[in-house]
Write an enzyme that holds these catalytic residues in place. Structure first.
Site, short mmCIF file in Angstrom:
data_model
loop_
_atom_site.label_atom_id
_atom_site.label_comp_id
_atom_site.label_asym_id
_atom_site.label_seq_id
_atom_site.Cartn_x
_atom_site.Cartn_y
_atom_site.Cartn_z
N LYS A 13 0.84 -1.22 0.00
CA LYS A 13 0.00 0.00 0.00
C LYS A 13 0.87 1.26 0.00
O LYS A 13 0.66 2.17 -0.79
CB LYS A 13 -0.93 0.02 1.23
CG LYS A 13 -1.88 -1.17 1.32
CD LYS A 13 -2.80 -1.08 2.50
CE LYS A 13 -2.12 -1.17 3.86
NZ LYS A 13 -1.42 -2.44 4.12
N ARG A 160 11.08 -1.90 10.94
CA ARG A 160 9.99 -1.53 11.85
C ARG A 160 9.83 -2.57 12.95
O ARG A 160 9.86 -3.77 12.67
CB ARG A 160 8.68 -1.42 11.05
CG ARG A 160 8.46 -0.02 10.53
CD ARG A 160 7.30 0.11 9.61
NE ARG A 160 6.06 -0.54 10.01
CZ ARG A 160 4.93 -0.49 9.30
NH1 ARG A 160 4.90 0.21 8.16
NH2 ARG A 160 3.86 -1.11 9.69
N ARG A 171 -0.80 -9.07 13.26
CA ARG A 171 -1.39 -8.08 12.33
C ARG A 171 -2.25 -8.78 11.27
O ARG A 171 -3.28 -8.27 10.86
CB ARG A 171 -0.27 -7.27 11.66
CG ARG A 171 0.37 -6.28 12.64
CD ARG A 171 1.73 -5.81 12.18
NE ARG A 171 1.71 -5.07 10.95
CZ ARG A 171 2.78 -4.88 10.17
NH1 ARG A 171 3.95 -5.40 10.51
NH2 ARG A 171 2.68 -4.19 9.06
P1 AP5 Z 1 4.78 -1.63 1.83
O1 AP5 Z 1 4.49 -0.77 0.66
O2 AP5 Z 1 5.51 -1.05 2.99
O3 AP5 Z 1 3.43 -2.37 2.33
P2 AP5 Z 1 2.19 -1.82 3.14
O4 AP5 Z 1 0.98 -2.48 2.60
O5 AP5 Z 1 2.20 -0.31 3.20
O6 AP5 Z 1 2.55 -2.44 4.55
P3 AP5 Z 1 2.39 -1.88 6.03
O7 AP5 Z 1 3.06 -2.90 6.91
O8 AP5 Z 1 2.84 -0.47 6.16
O9 AP5 Z 1 0.86 -1.95 6.22
P4 AP5 Z 1 0.11 -2.03 7.52
O10 AP5 Z 1 -1.27 -1.77 7.04
O11 AP5 Z 1 0.27 -3.26 8.31
O12 AP5 Z 1 0.81 -0.91 8.43
P5 AP5 Z 1 0.47 0.60 8.76
O13 AP5 Z 1 1.72 1.35 8.72
O14 AP5 Z 1 -0.69 1.10 7.96
O15 AP5 Z 1 5.56 -2.92 1.27
C1 AP5 Z 1 6.02 -3.94 2.15
C2 AP5 Z 1 7.39 -4.45 1.66
O16 AP5 Z 1 7.19 -5.11 0.40
C3 AP5 Z 1 8.42 -3.34 1.41
O17 AP5 Z 1 9.67 -3.84 1.78
C4 AP5 Z 1 8.34 -3.10 -0.11
O18 AP5 Z 1 9.59 -2.64 -0.63
C5 AP5 Z 1 8.00 -4.50 -0.63
N1 AP5 Z 1 7.19 -4.48 -1.85
C6 AP5 Z 1 6.18 -3.62 -2.17
N2 AP5 Z 1 5.66 -3.92 -3.36
C7 AP5 Z 1 6.33 -5.01 -3.81
C8 AP5 Z 1 6.25 -5.80 -4.99
N3 AP5 Z 1 5.35 -5.53 -5.98
N4 AP5 Z 1 7.10 -6.86 -5.13
C9 AP5 Z 1 8.01 -7.13 -4.15
N5 AP5 Z 1 8.15 -6.41 -3.01
C10 AP5 Z 1 7.31 -5.37 -2.84
O19 AP5 Z 1 -0.06 0.47 10.26
C11 AP5 Z 1 0.82 0.12 11.31
C12 AP5 Z 1 0.02 0.09 12.61
O20 AP5 Z 1 -0.56 1.39 12.88
C13 AP5 Z 1 -1.18 -0.87 12.64
O21 AP5 Z 1 -0.77 -2.20 12.96
C14 AP5 Z 1 -2.05 -0.22 13.73
O22 AP5 Z 1 -1.55 -0.50 15.02
C15 AP5 Z 1 -1.86 1.25 13.46
N6 AP5 Z 1 -2.85 1.80 12.51
C16 AP5 Z 1 -2.60 2.32 11.26
N7 AP5 Z 1 -3.75 2.69 10.68
C17 AP5 Z 1 -4.75 2.40 11.54
C18 AP5 Z 1 -6.17 2.52 11.50
N8 AP5 Z 1 -6.79 3.02 10.42
N9 AP5 Z 1 -6.89 2.09 12.57
C19 AP5 Z 1 -6.28 1.60 13.67
N10 AP5 Z 1 -4.94 1.43 13.78
C20 AP5 Z 1 -4.19 1.83 12.72
#
Ligand code: AP5
Length: 214
Positions: A13, A160, A171
């Site tokens: 994402k 992270r 998660r």
């Molecule tokens: P990346 O692009 O970082 O993936 P992502 O989907 O953004 O992953 P996140 O871990 O950030 O998502 P998340 O939803 O768990 O965490 P968030 O920060 O929102 O890609 C991942 C890896 O893959 C990278 O190394 C990248 O280089 C690689 N990659 C990408 N595309 C690729 C491809 N095509 N091929 C190969 N490799 C690839 O949330 C964190 C925490 O915050 C949550 O757990 C929660 O505690 C809190 N939080 C956030 N939002 C909320 C909410 N709305 N409500 C409640 N709590 C929340």
């Protein structure tokens, strides 16, 4: 563009939202990035969010809804936005719908990045992130520069804390229980497009662009 990009942890994402938002000239609004920044700065929001994030749990709805309301009322979001990581529960989606209806700017698209669990675990175990601008890297598929600093802003990259294997499992469970039901919620409104998130980053970007309606 007034869109939501959803998908399981590590689906890509953040990687895709940075490119799509920049291309459309709208802000990428990532609740995870906002919460991590608040945590780093030691603000009351950051202190409240920390224990939830470290366990892989969701931060309470009221906290993130308040944060999004404030962010989407800012001037730069008036011409559009791309939400990354919000909404994550049905109450969050309902609150978003009410907010946008009140602003007279309804959602146009909800894109779901579809990635199987084995790929997610591989992606998260090799991820390095810029704590300043949020840009993600991967030790194999998108290697960070040799000095370990972000190519965009020069900040030292980190792994992270919530990418530890046991927290990734937590998660994934939370996603299945609380966030996956949003698929039906948005499908019923005719907004949901599911996009294959496997393959090179540029190919996934092209699929997402093709799926956008608004
Ligand atoms: P990346 O692009 O970082 O993936 P992502 O989907 O953004 O992953 P996140 O871990 O950030 O998502 P998340 O939803 O768990 O965490 P968030 O920060 O929102 O890609 C991942 C890896 O893959 C990278 O190394 C990248 O280089 C690689 N990659 C990408 N595309 C690729 C491809 N095509 N091929 C190969 N490799 C690839 O949330 C964190 C925490 O915050 C949550 O757990 C929660 O505690 C809190 N939080 C956030 N939002 C909320 C909410 N709305 N409500 C409640 N709590 C929340």
């Amino acid at each position: 563009m007034r869109a939501v990009l959803m998908g399981p942890p590590g689906a890509g994402k953040g990687t895709q939202a940075q490119v799509l938002a920049k291309g459309a000239g709208v802000p990428q609004v990532a609740t995870g990035d906002i919460l991590r920044k608040a945590r780093e700065e030691g603000t009351p929001l950051g202190r409240e969010a920390q224990s939830y994030m470290d366990r892989g749990d969701l931060v309470p709805d009221a906290v993130v809804i308040g944060l999004i309301e404030e962010r989407l009322r800012q001037e730069d979001a008036a011409q559009g936005f791309l939400l990354d990581g919000f909404p994550r529960t049905v109450p969050q989606a309902e609150a978003l719908g009410q907010l946008l209806a009140g602003l007279g700017r309804p959602l146009e698209d909800v894109l779901l990045l579809d990635v199987p669990e084995e790929a997610i675990v591989r992606r998260l175990s090799g991820r390095r992130t810029c704590p300043s601008c949020g840009r993600p890297y991967h030790v194999e598929s998108d290697p960070p520069p040799a000095d370990g600093r972000c190519q965009s802003c020069g900040t030292e990259l980190v792994a992270r804390p919530d990418d530890r294997p046991e927290t990734v499992q937590a998660r994934l469970r939370v996603y299945a229980e609380s966030t996956a039901p949003l698929r039906d919620y948005y499908a019923a409104q005719g907004l949901l497009r599911s996009v294959d998130g496997l393959g090179p980053v540029e190919e996934v970007t092209a699929r997402l662009k093709a799926a956008l309606q608004g």
